[in-house]
Enzyme design. Structure first.
Site, PDB file in Angstrom:
ATOM      1  N   SER A  78       0.842  -1.198   0.000  1.00  0.00           N
ATOM      2  CA  SER A  78       0.000   0.000   0.000  1.00  0.00           C
ATOM      3  C   SER A  78       0.879   1.250   0.000  1.00  0.00           C
ATOM      4  CB  SER A  78      -0.890   0.007   1.255  1.00  0.00           C
ATOM      5  OG  SER A  78      -1.578  -1.216   1.411  1.00  0.00           O
ATOM      6  N   HIS A  90      10.721  -1.926 -13.625  1.00  0.00           N
ATOM      7  CA  HIS A  90      11.617  -2.248 -12.507  1.00  0.00           C
ATOM      8  C   HIS A  90      12.996  -1.677 -12.820  1.00  0.00           C
ATOM      9  CE1 HIS A  90       8.522  -5.028 -11.234  1.00  0.00           C
ATOM     10  NE2 HIS A  90       9.238  -5.482 -10.245  1.00  0.00           N
TER      11      HIS A  90
HETATM   12  C1  TPP Z   1       3.135  -1.400  -6.774  1.00  0.00           C
HETATM   13  C2  TPP Z   1       4.065  -2.472  -6.375  1.00  0.00           C
HETATM   14  N1  TPP Z   1       4.435  -2.579  -5.093  1.00  0.00           N
HETATM   15  C3  TPP Z   1       5.278  -3.552  -4.707  1.00  0.00           C
HETATM   16  C4  TPP Z   1       5.755  -4.447  -5.601  1.00  0.00           C
HETATM   17  C5  TPP Z   1       6.698  -5.548  -5.156  1.00  0.00           C
HETATM   18  N2  TPP Z   1       6.044  -6.831  -5.263  1.00  0.00           N
HETATM   19  C6  TPP Z   1       6.180  -7.612  -6.344  1.00  0.00           C
HETATM   20  S1  TPP Z   1       5.272  -8.979  -6.258  1.00  0.00           S
HETATM   21  C7  TPP Z   1       4.722  -8.595  -4.721  1.00  0.00           C
HETATM   22  C8  TPP Z   1       3.852  -9.529  -3.965  1.00  0.00           C
HETATM   23  C9  TPP Z   1       2.465  -9.394  -4.344  1.00  0.00           C
HETATM   24  O1  TPP Z   1       1.773 -10.391  -3.674  1.00  0.00           O
HETATM   25  P1  TPP Z   1       0.491 -11.006  -4.313  1.00  0.00           P
HETATM   26  O2  TPP Z   1      -0.283  -9.935  -4.987  1.00  0.00           O
HETATM   27  O3  TPP Z   1      -0.181 -11.774  -3.260  1.00  0.00           O
HETATM   28  O4  TPP Z   1       1.050 -11.963  -5.448  1.00  0.00           O
HETATM   29  P2  TPP Z   1       1.938 -13.294  -5.279  1.00  0.00           P
HETATM   30  O5  TPP Z   1       3.348 -12.852  -5.412  1.00  0.00           O
HETATM   31  O6  TPP Z   1       1.656 -13.887  -3.977  1.00  0.00           O
HETATM   32  O7  TPP Z   1       1.544 -14.151  -6.412  1.00  0.00           O
HETATM   33  C10 TPP Z   1       5.221  -7.382  -4.325  1.00  0.00           C
HETATM   34  C11 TPP Z   1       4.940  -6.740  -3.038  1.00  0.00           C
HETATM   35  C12 TPP Z   1       5.369  -4.290  -6.941  1.00  0.00           C
HETATM   36  N3  TPP Z   1       5.814  -5.109  -7.897  1.00  0.00           N
HETATM   37  N4  TPP Z   1       4.507  -3.319  -7.302  1.00  0.00           N
END
Ligand code: TPP
Ligand code: MG
Lengths: 339, 351
Positions: free
Chosen positions: A67, A137
């Site tokens: 967030s 990225h």
């Molecule tokens: C806006 C944003 N914030 C943070 C990130 C870093 N990030 C990449 S994947 C991820 C986890 C997201 O978790 P979820 O949506 O549950 O997907 P999962 O990896 O568990 O499949 C995060 C925090 C990002 N890529 N984009």
């Protein structure tokens, strides 16, 4: 990891120096806390915050939900109420989601509310690129944020600044964006003990003297300038290197003085060319300097105006290197006879 | 969690000791279910190969593997048509493949080759396959959720019965845009299926540290939107829920949230199990969740129903492995994009 607070001169790395800055701030200043994604993880932010949660508690080192906007706004709100929060964005690209709180809120409140509301928040943005990570990225958006009045923007290039500009940013009464770069984390240097200095006293600094051309960088591009200066030195070209350090508010005096002597300027910017920070440096020189003092047109080395690719074939030529900087510098110098 | 009582509303769905038994399948459905099994195997082995390419150092672009989560993509995709519009996130190999994208174009993309799904310009995290209804994946968490809402709006304006689908994780539900998007889709009555793959983690952080409940479906309740929460490692449960919600959307009954509870067997990024980076991730949990493997449960169900023999399955898997081996070979030998693409693709029109 040892707690370096209060120790004498010691050798350390750029990432660890950031951590030393946090250790100093969190141990000496009760109103400092830090909030952002990955703060309880050993790998999110390199080695720059390792185990701070264990040393200072999870109430002052807060890992968060995904967030960015809310966390940044919460840091702004706590700053209005007497704290000095550092909100961490492990990647500058993700910080874009927090743009409203940074640009419309933090940067504006002091001015817009008659100087009565202070927002001493530090927004730490990490540049993390390369490695085929691609367009979302990889971005170095310092130029974007340096455009905003009310938001101070600093980019530490040296190990000492990694620590000391962080401390100065957090102790400053204005919102500050502190931008560090993962490509610098392996730099090492011997650091003196911490001396707290006001951020307003900081600005561009000559980090290498010379007489033939002035190279100007910020953050990682300062390192490129220094590498290029080594290449040029082997050819008997003496380059000055100036590290800008503070992009906003921008104080070009040191650059003007240097270009006044060398008559030649090459600015190296890790961002894009169009409307970028390199243009601001060149414009400041062009406005202030007697045109007759310039012996060659100013040059800039920037990213090409294209998003970062992922494919190795394209990434290989995307990021400028020291050789390109040296080439650009040479192009601003009179041709030499080869031996 | 400090200061508040955390409660699992998912209960058994989040407990890997439950839902481990073979799926109950009818023999009549055998051929179709064998196809689903095969698609899950294709995803599993393609990702396994991608993991090996990462280890080899040939694939450098960050690869987020969905090994263990295959049933979600496959269960939803079986209810979609090529004219629907699906969007993914950073962990979207499974979505691309389940919709019919080819392993070769995925692997080539991961290797940055011109024959890749995004012509070598995107890598693992930026995939495109419009011909199979996959309209793009990106790694900015939450970014494709409003984009899918826009695709739903376009579908509604088109006047047909296409639907839009957003695949995202539990972490994405912490971004404000998820909530804005649900509200917009509801008030505008759009044909959008929000598919949350709730794997209980966002990178290193357990949902327990991030939300007051593990049930994502509660957000749909708040937006007065239809929602179903299912075992995401049961491809038939996912398919049944998708059928209900997609058909309703096609009939003009508006958006819905499908929550599929699952777990990733590998780390957040790359092929390792990466226990070290998880605040709460334990090897015992990973092992327990492997007992709830979506592929094994369907296989065992098909064997129990007499649709497949163990030998049939082994032959199927061998065939899949051979095909993917060939796809890897083609991807390895494919050319890289021409460097001119860096500039030529910046604008659709002339520069
Ligand atoms: C806006 C944003 N914030 C943070 C990130 C870093 N990030 C990449 S994947 C991820 C986890 C997201 O978790 P979820 O949506 O549950 O997907 P999962 O990896 O568990 O499949 C995060 C925090 C990002 N890529 N984009
Ligand atoms: Mg998740």
């Amino acid at each position: 990891m040892n707690d370096p607070t209060g120790t004498g001169p010691h050798e350390t790395g750029y990432g660890e120096a950031i951590r030393e800055g946090f250790v100093h701030l969190l141990s000496r200043h009760r109103e400092v806390f830090t909030i952002g994604q990955g703060l309880w993880s050993p790998w999110y932010v390199g080695n720059s915050m390792t185990d701070l949660d264990k040393l200072f508690g999870k109430d002052r080192v807060i890992d968060t939900p995904v967030s960015e906007l809310a966390c940044t706004g919460a840091a702004v709100g706590a700053a209005l109420c007497g704290y000095r929060p550092v909100v961490i964005h492990p990647r500058m690209d993700f910080m874009v989601l927090a743009a409203d709180q940074i640009i419309n809120q933090a940067a504006k409140w002091h001015h817009m509310l008659g100087g009565q509301a202070r927002v001493p928040v530090t927004i730490r943005a990490i540049i993390n690129r390369g490695g085929e990570q691609g367009a979302q990225h990889s971005q170095a958006l310092h130029s974007w944020f340096a455009h905003i009045p009310g938001l101070r923007v600093v980019m530490p290039a040296s190990v000492a600044d990694a620590r000391d500009l962080l401390i100065a940013s957090v102790l400053c009464d204005d919102p500050v964006m502190y931008i560090d770069d993962r490509w610098l984390y392996d730099q090492r240097a011997v650091l003196p003990p911490v001396v707290e200095r006001p951020l307003a006293a900081e600005g561009p600094k000559v980090v290498r003297s010379g007489s033939d051309i002035t190279l100007v960088g910020a953050g990682y591009s300062t390192w490129l300038c220094s590498q290029a200066a080594d290449i040029l030195a082997a050819e008997d070209i003496d380059a000055v290197v100036i590290d800008v350090r503070v992009l906003n508010p921008f104080e070009p005096a040191a650059i003007l003085a240097s270009v006044g002597r060398t008559g030649r300027l090459c600015v190296v910017d890790g961002g894009w060319r169009n409307a970028g920070w390199a243009a601001e440096v060149i414009a400041s020189v062009a406005e202030a300097i007697d045109p007759r003092a310039l012996k060659a047109s100013p040059r800039r080395v920037t990213l090409a105006d294209a998003p970062a690719p992922t494919s190795k074939a394209l990434e290989a030529g995307y990021y400028p290197d020291a050789r390109q900087v040296a080439d650009a510098a040479r192009a601003a110098l009179p041709p030499r006879r080869t031996a | 969690m400090n200061g508040r009582a955390w409660q699992s509303e998912l209960g058994g769905l989040a407990d890997p000791a439950q839902f481990t038994e073979p799926l109950r399948v009818g023999k009549a459905d055998g051929a179709r279910l064998s196809d689903l099994l095969r698609t899950m195997l294709v995803i599993r082995h393609t990702e396994d190969q991608i993991g090996r390419l990462v280890v080899e150092g040939l694939a450098r672009t960050p690869c987020h593997l969905g090994i263990g989560q295959e049933a979600v993509a496959v269960g939803v995709a079986t209810r979609l048509r090529a004219t629907d519009r699906a969007f993914g996130n950073h962990r979207s190999h499974s979505h691309f493949l389940a919709l019919g994208g080819s392993p070769e174009s995925l692997i080539a993309e991961v290797l940055g080759k011109a024959s890749g799904a995004s012509r070598g310009m995107g890598g693992s995290m930026h995939l495109f396959g419009r011909d199979v209804g996959f309209h793009g994946s990106v790694p900015i968490v939450g970014a494709t959720i409003p984009i899918a809402v826009g695709a739903g709006l376009a579908a509604k304006l088109d006047g047909g019965d296409s639907v839009a689908v957003a695949f995202f994780g539990d972490g994405a539900t912490e971004e404000g845009v998820f909530h804005e998007s649900m509200n917009l889709a509801v008030v505008s009555d759009l044909p959008v299926l929000f598919v949350c793959e709730n794997n209980l983690f966002s990178s290193h952080l357990d949902i327990e540290f991030r939300q007051p409940s593990d049930r994502i479906g509660r957000y749909a309740d708040a937006h007065r939107m239809r929602t179903l929460t299912v075992d995401g490692n049961d491809v038939l449960a996912v398919e049944a829920a998708a059928a209900t919600l997609v058909e309703a959307a096609r009939r003009g009954e508006g958006p819905a949230l499908l929550e599929a509870v699952t777990y990733r067997f590998r780390g957040h990024v790359g092929p390792n199990e990466d226990l070290d980076v998880g605040v709460h991730r334990r090897m015992a949990d990973v092992q327990a969740w492997k007992q709830r493997c979506p592929i094994r449960r369907l296989r065992d169900g098909l064997v129990a129903a007499g649709v497949l023999s163990g030998e049939d399955f082994a032959a199927m898997e061998r065939e899949v492995v051979t095909d993917i081996g060939q796809a890897v070979g083609l991807a390895r030998s494919a050319p890289y994009p021409d460097v001119s693409a860096l500039h030529d693709l910046v604008y659709a029109g002339p520069r």
